[in-house]
Design a protein around this motif. Structure first.
Motif, PDB file in Angstrom:
ATOM      1  N   PRO A  70       0.797  -1.241   0.000  1.00  0.00           N
ATOM      2  CA  PRO A  70       0.000   0.000   0.000  1.00  0.00           C
ATOM      3  C   PRO A  70       0.819   1.276   0.000  1.00  0.00           C
ATOM      4  CG  PRO A  70      -0.973  -1.598   1.485  1.00  0.00           C
ATOM      5  CD  PRO A  70       0.326  -2.192   1.038  1.00  0.00           C
ATOM      6  N   ILE A  71       1.969   1.277   0.715  1.00  0.00           N
ATOM      7  CA  ILE A  71       2.753   2.504   0.826  1.00  0.00           C
ATOM      8  C   ILE A  71       3.473   2.834  -0.464  1.00  0.00           C
ATOM      9  CG2 ILE A  71       4.890   1.419   1.581  1.00  0.00           C
ATOM     10  CD1 ILE A  71       3.320   4.691   2.879  1.00  0.00           C
ATOM     11  N   ALA A  72       3.492   1.906  -1.431  1.00  0.00           N
ATOM     12  CA  ALA A  72       4.216   2.155  -2.683  1.00  0.00           C
ATOM     13  C   ALA A  72       3.585   3.299  -3.463  1.00  0.00           C
ATOM     14  CB  ALA A  72       4.251   0.877  -3.524  1.00  0.00           C
ATOM     15  N   ARG A  73       2.259   3.406  -3.433  1.00  0.00           N
ATOM     16  CA  ARG A  73       1.616   4.417  -4.267  1.00  0.00           C
ATOM     17  C   ARG A  73       2.035   5.843  -3.905  1.00  0.00           C
ATOM     18  NH1 ARG A  73      -4.868   5.129  -5.137  1.00  0.00           N
ATOM     19  NH2 ARG A  73      -4.759   5.646  -2.929  1.00  0.00           N
ATOM     20  N   PRO A  74       2.008   6.268  -2.632  1.00  0.00           N
ATOM     21  CA  PRO A  74       2.450   7.648  -2.364  1.00  0.00           C
ATOM     22  C   PRO A  74       3.909   7.891  -2.728  1.00  0.00           C
ATOM     23  CG  PRO A  74       1.984   6.460  -0.320  1.00  0.00           C
ATOM     24  CD  PRO A  74       1.463   5.622  -1.428  1.00  0.00           C
ATOM     25  N   LEU A  75       4.761   6.863  -2.627  1.00  0.00           N
ATOM     26  CA  LEU A  75       6.161   7.038  -3.036  1.00  0.00           C
ATOM     27  C   LEU A  75       6.264   7.248  -4.540  1.00  0.00           C
ATOM     28  CD1 LEU A  75       7.844   4.273  -0.841  1.00  0.00           C
ATOM     29  CD2 LEU A  75       7.722   6.733  -0.400  1.00  0.00           C
ATOM     30  N   LEU A  76       5.501   6.482  -5.309  1.00  0.00           N
ATOM     31  CA  LEU A  76       5.507   6.655  -6.755  1.00  0.00           C
ATOM     32  C   LEU A  76       4.914   8.008  -7.137  1.00  0.00           C
ATOM     33  CD1 LEU A  76       4.297   3.077  -7.795  1.00  0.00           C
ATOM     34  CD2 LEU A  76       6.633   3.961  -7.815  1.00  0.00           C
ATOM     35  N   VAL A  77       3.864   8.418  -6.442  1.00  0.00           N
ATOM     36  CA  VAL A  77       3.234   9.709  -6.730  1.00  0.00           C
ATOM     37  C   VAL A  77       4.209  10.846  -6.461  1.00  0.00           C
ATOM     38  CG1 VAL A  77       1.465  11.307  -5.902  1.00  0.00           C
ATOM     39  CG2 VAL A  77       0.866   8.944  -6.417  1.00  0.00           C
ATOM     40  N   PHE A  78       5.026  10.729  -5.424  1.00  0.00           N
ATOM     41  CA  PHE A  78       6.008  11.779  -5.119  1.00  0.00           C
ATOM     42  C   PHE A  78       6.968  11.976  -6.284  1.00  0.00           C
ATOM     43  CE2 PHE A  78      10.218  12.965  -3.541  1.00  0.00           C
ATOM     44  CZ  PHE A  78       9.936  14.183  -2.953  1.00  0.00           C
ATOM     45  N   GLY A  79       7.464  10.861  -6.853  1.00  0.00           N
ATOM     46  CA  GLY A  79       8.366  10.968  -7.997  1.00  0.00           C
ATOM     47  C   GLY A  79       7.685  11.588  -9.209  1.00  0.00           C
ATOM     48  N   VAL A  80       6.448  11.184  -9.472  1.00  0.00           N
ATOM     49  CA  VAL A  80       5.712  11.721 -10.617  1.00  0.00           C
ATOM     50  C   VAL A  80       5.441  13.206 -10.423  1.00  0.00           C
ATOM     51  CG1 VAL A  80       3.531  11.600 -11.866  1.00  0.00           C
ATOM     52  CG2 VAL A  80       4.704   9.502 -11.219  1.00  0.00           C
TER      53      VAL A  80
END
Length: 420
Positions: A70-80
């Protein structure tokens, strides 16, 4: 075209792709081990052309599984959000709570590392080769390589055309990077944007916040607004009789002091709740007095109130009692503002599982003064009653301003809080 290929946004997207290539390497090494274990160990996965693609295909399930956390999505969103130039409002900012959101994040991560791996390989191989092509006319020794890497460009007119071929390779690399970055930026809101469940949760959070704001607004309006109305009435009466009846003026000033002190306490309770870091604003609010405090409220109002009680107010649940107090308080404020200043009658009855209140006072007959932003008190009174499953109405009937409220005693519970 130059800005699209080499501008700041294109460079940031290229960095984003290179990061994807770096993230791919651990998975690619795992794929290398797997391919080597089922094939010939002495064959390098970076050798013949099909083998690197096979290794990549074997490695891709691993990043997909990694992004299901679940925590992967906010990390990916930060990069985007930082590198891809995507509108932050189109992206989800919370961990994935559903399998739909997790699968979308996994698809995005897999696409990112795949495109990043390919562009990273191109970025490592093509620029040096392009530089060698542009140097062929100047350094003849470069034209003879063991693997005949330059082909026809190393002989005849090919040598003269080699620098142009090198420039075309660099432009092609920039175009591929810009196209891949634009594709990822377009797909980011689709794969990393809020799902229907996320939108529903956000709507519920906004509804909860709005309910909290409305509740605090009602508390401030009913307590402070009533106090100011009472103070205005008492101050006006004291001013009119100051020279003729000093004892009455002294009593009015004392009532103003007590009203102000009592209201400051209520205001501190509301403001204290707002100042609490991490306070549960949707929980029980500042404690208001109940029906037992009506006598003190009627005295501080400055009006002549004929108060009649039927039944046992002590049998009224605490929540209903507090809301009833606020409704009476708003009714008295309206009597001060819109009435004639003569006697107000208040009937409170507790019977048949409900609390009934009727307040009447002679209407002044003058057109009501419309204040900017006014009318919140009556609306708040109706909301208080509706939240308990009852109803409240107020208005002028035949020269009399009448307030009616019915509150079921069984509705002594707060509405269910919105899911977070």
């Amino acid at each position: 075209m130059i800005r699209a290929l080499f501008g700041a946004r294109a460079r940031r997207r290229w960095v984003h792709l290179v990061i994807g290539g770096a993230l791919l390497m651990p998975y690619f090494l795992v794929g290398t081990v797997i391919v080597a274990s089922v094939g010939r160990p002495d064959v390098s996965p970076f050798g013949s052309f099909p083998l690197p693609l096979v290794t990549l295909a074997v490695a891709l399930p691993f990043p997909a599984v990694t992004a299901l956390v679940p925590i992967a999505r906010p990390l990916l969103v930060f990069g985007v959000r930082t590198l891809c130039g995507v509108d932050p409002a189109a992206l989800a900012d919370r961990p994935s709570r559903s399998w739909d959101a997790r699968l979308r994040a996994a698809a995005w991560y897999t696409l990112h590392v795949t495109a990043g791996g390919i562009l990273s390989g191109m970025s490592l191989a093509l620029p040096p080769f392009a530089v060698l092509l542009m140097a062929l006319p100047v350094f003849p020794g470069l034209r003879h390589t063991p693997y005949d890497a330059f082909g026809p460009l190393a002989t005849g007119w090919g040598v003269a055309l080699a620098p142009f071929a090198g420039i075309v390779l660099l432009l092609g690399l920039a175009a591929c990077s810009a196209a891949a970055g634009a594709l990822l930026a377009r797909l980011a809101p689709v794969l990393l944007g809020p799902t229907p469940a996320d939108r529903l949760a956000a709507a519920e959070r906004r509804a909860t916040e709005l309910a909290v704001r409305n509740r605090l607004a009602r508390e401030l309006h009913d307590s402070v607004g009533h106090a100011l109305s009472a103070v205005t009435l008492q101050a006006g009466a004291a001013r009119r009789v100051l020279d003729d009846d000093r004892a009455f003026a002294r009593e009015a000033l004392t009532a103003i002091e007590e009203t102000a002190r009592h209201t400051v306490g209520e205001l501190d309770a509301v403001l204290g709740l707002l100042r609490q870091d991490g306070a549960d604003l949707a929980g029980p609010g500042p404690t208001a007095p109940g029906l037992h405090a009506l006598d003190d409220l009627l005295i501080r109002t400055g009006l002549e109130v004929a108060y009649c009680v039927r039944g046992d107010p002590g049998a009224v649940p605490e929540l209903v009692s507090r809301e009833a107090y606020r409704i009476v308080q708003e009714g008295l404020s309206n009597a001060v503002r819109h009435g004639t200043g003569r006697t107000v009658t208040l009937h409170v009855a507790v019977a048949d599982g409900e609390l009934e209140m009727v307040m009447e006072n002679p209407a002044s007959g003058a057109a009501p003064v419309v204040r900017p932003g006014g009318g919140r008190g009556l609306r708040g009174m109706a909301e208080r009653a509706a939240l308990l499953g009852g109803h409240a109405t107020a208005g002028s009937e035949g020269g009399v301003w009448r307030l009616r409220a019915r509150l079921p005693l069984g509705g002594a519970r707060r509405p269910a809080r919105a899911a977070r």
